[in-house]
Scaffold this motif. Structure first.
Motif, short mmCIF file in Angstrom:
data_model
loop_
_atom_site.label_atom_id
_atom_site.label_comp_id
_atom_site.label_asym_id
_atom_site.label_seq_id
_atom_site.Cartn_x
_atom_site.Cartn_y
_atom_site.Cartn_z
N ARG A 134 29.34 -37.07 19.98
CA ARG A 134 28.52 -37.12 21.19
C ARG A 134 27.70 -38.42 21.24
NH1 ARG A 134 26.71 -32.30 23.98
NH2 ARG A 134 28.05 -30.54 23.50
N HIS A 135 27.22 -38.83 20.08
CA HIS A 135 26.45 -40.07 20.01
C HIS A 135 27.33 -41.28 20.37
CE1 HIS A 135 23.22 -42.72 18.82
NE2 HIS A 135 24.03 -43.36 18.00
N LEU A 136 28.56 -41.31 19.87
CA LEU A 136 29.48 -42.40 20.20
C LEU A 136 29.76 -42.46 21.70
CD1 LEU A 136 32.09 -42.17 17.30
CD2 LEU A 136 30.43 -43.99 17.67
N MET A 137 29.95 -41.30 22.31
CA MET A 137 30.19 -41.25 23.75
C MET A 137 28.98 -41.78 24.51
SD MET A 137 32.30 -37.61 23.93
CE MET A 137 31.62 -37.20 25.51
N SER A 138 27.79 -41.39 24.08
CA SER A 138 26.57 -41.89 24.74
C SER A 138 26.44 -43.39 24.58
CB SER A 138 25.33 -41.20 24.16
OG SER A 138 25.29 -39.84 24.52
N GLN A 139 26.74 -43.90 23.38
CA GLN A 139 26.69 -45.35 23.15
C GLN A 139 27.60 -46.10 24.11
OE1 GLN A 139 27.72 -45.49 18.91
NE2 GLN A 139 25.79 -46.56 18.54
N LEU A 140 28.81 -45.58 24.29
CA LEU A 140 29.77 -46.20 25.20
C LEU A 140 29.23 -46.23 26.63
CD1 LEU A 140 33.25 -44.82 24.12
CD2 LEU A 140 32.71 -47.19 24.58
N MET A 141 28.68 -45.11 27.07
CA MET A 141 28.18 -45.03 28.44
C MET A 141 26.96 -45.93 28.64
SD MET A 141 28.80 -41.08 29.58
CE MET A 141 28.68 -40.23 28.02
N ILE A 142 26.09 -45.98 27.66
CA ILE A 142 24.90 -46.84 27.77
C ILE A 142 25.31 -48.31 27.80
CG2 ILE A 142 22.83 -47.62 26.53
CD1 ILE A 142 22.53 -44.63 25.61
N ALA A 143 26.25 -48.68 26.91
CA ALA A 143 26.73 -50.07 26.88
C ALA A 143 27.39 -50.43 28.20
CB ALA A 143 27.69 -50.27 25.72
N GLY A 144 28.19 -49.52 28.75
CA GLY A 144 28.85 -49.76 30.04
C GLY A 144 27.85 -49.86 31.18
N ARG A 145 26.82 -49.03 31.12
CA ARG A 145 25.78 -49.09 32.15
C ARG A 145 25.01 -50.41 32.03
NH1 ARG A 145 21.24 -44.54 32.09
NH2 ARG A 145 20.63 -45.75 30.28
#
Length: 199
Positions: A134-145
């Motif tokens: 879940r943390h990796l998915m959040s990291q991806l979304m934050i970086a993309g944002r």
């Protein structure tokens, strides 16, 4: 060095054969002795590798989650690849790995149901094993944002949506016995496309 390699190889063999026992007999009916017998070793030898069947079961899950996490980290670190593509690759890989390990997920679901019946909290057990994902998915979304590729006002909610699709894939693969979950992967791709700034 050779002794460590042999030890690791034997441990992997034990995990594979133990998984067969868990699948055939269920977690509750699998015993340390049955696992030792299937491996062609004594219980005493099996104790050199694992202290009980629960540890064997947890190691089976850990082996899978560590392998998946390593693959996902490689995808996340792919420079020059759009964040939406990285997120989609991560999610599709998770679904594919679930399909590849359908037997293990059947046992995991049975184990969780038995834990629930005995008054234990299956949700906390799952969260402990999936928190890094879940943390990796959040990291991806934050970086993309942050890169201006995603329009995600609330990463936590977006994470819940995508993780819910992962859970749906696991249900379809493990419970409904589908060999793949292309429909869930399509839903994941659609959800990600709705998060991108170009949609």
């Amino acid at each position: 060095m050779a002794i460590v390699v042999e030890h690791d190889k034997r441990r992997a063999e034990i995990l594979e054969k133990a998984l067969d026992i868990f699948v055939e007999e269920g977690y509750e009916d699998a015993t340390f002795q049955k696992i030792a017998d299937r491996c062609g070793i004594t219980r005493t030898t099996l104790y050199l590798y694992f202290k009980n069947k629960r540890e064997i079961f947890i190691w089976s899950i850990k082996q899978l989650t560590d392998s998946v996490e390593k693959d996902l980290r490689g995808m996340i670190d792919e420079a020059g690849v759009p964040w939406a593509t990285r997120l989609e690759s991560v999610l599709h890989t998770i679904v594919d790995r679930c399909a590849d390990n359908r037997r293990l997920f059947n046992v995991v679901l049975t184990y969780l149901l038995q834990a629930q019946k005995s008054g234990k909290d299956p949700d906390s057990r799952v969260k402990r094993r999936t928190i890094r994902l879940r943390h990796l998915m959040s990291q991806l979304m934050i970086a993309g944002r942050n890169a201006g590729e995603f329009k995600i006002p609330n990463v936590k909610i977006a994470n819940e949506l995508l993780y819910g699709l992962v859970e749906s894939a696991i249900y379809r693969i493990a419970i409904l016995d589908r060999s793949e979950a292309e429909d869930v992967k399509a839903a994941m791709s659609f959800a990600i496309s709705q998060m991108t700034t170009s949609s």
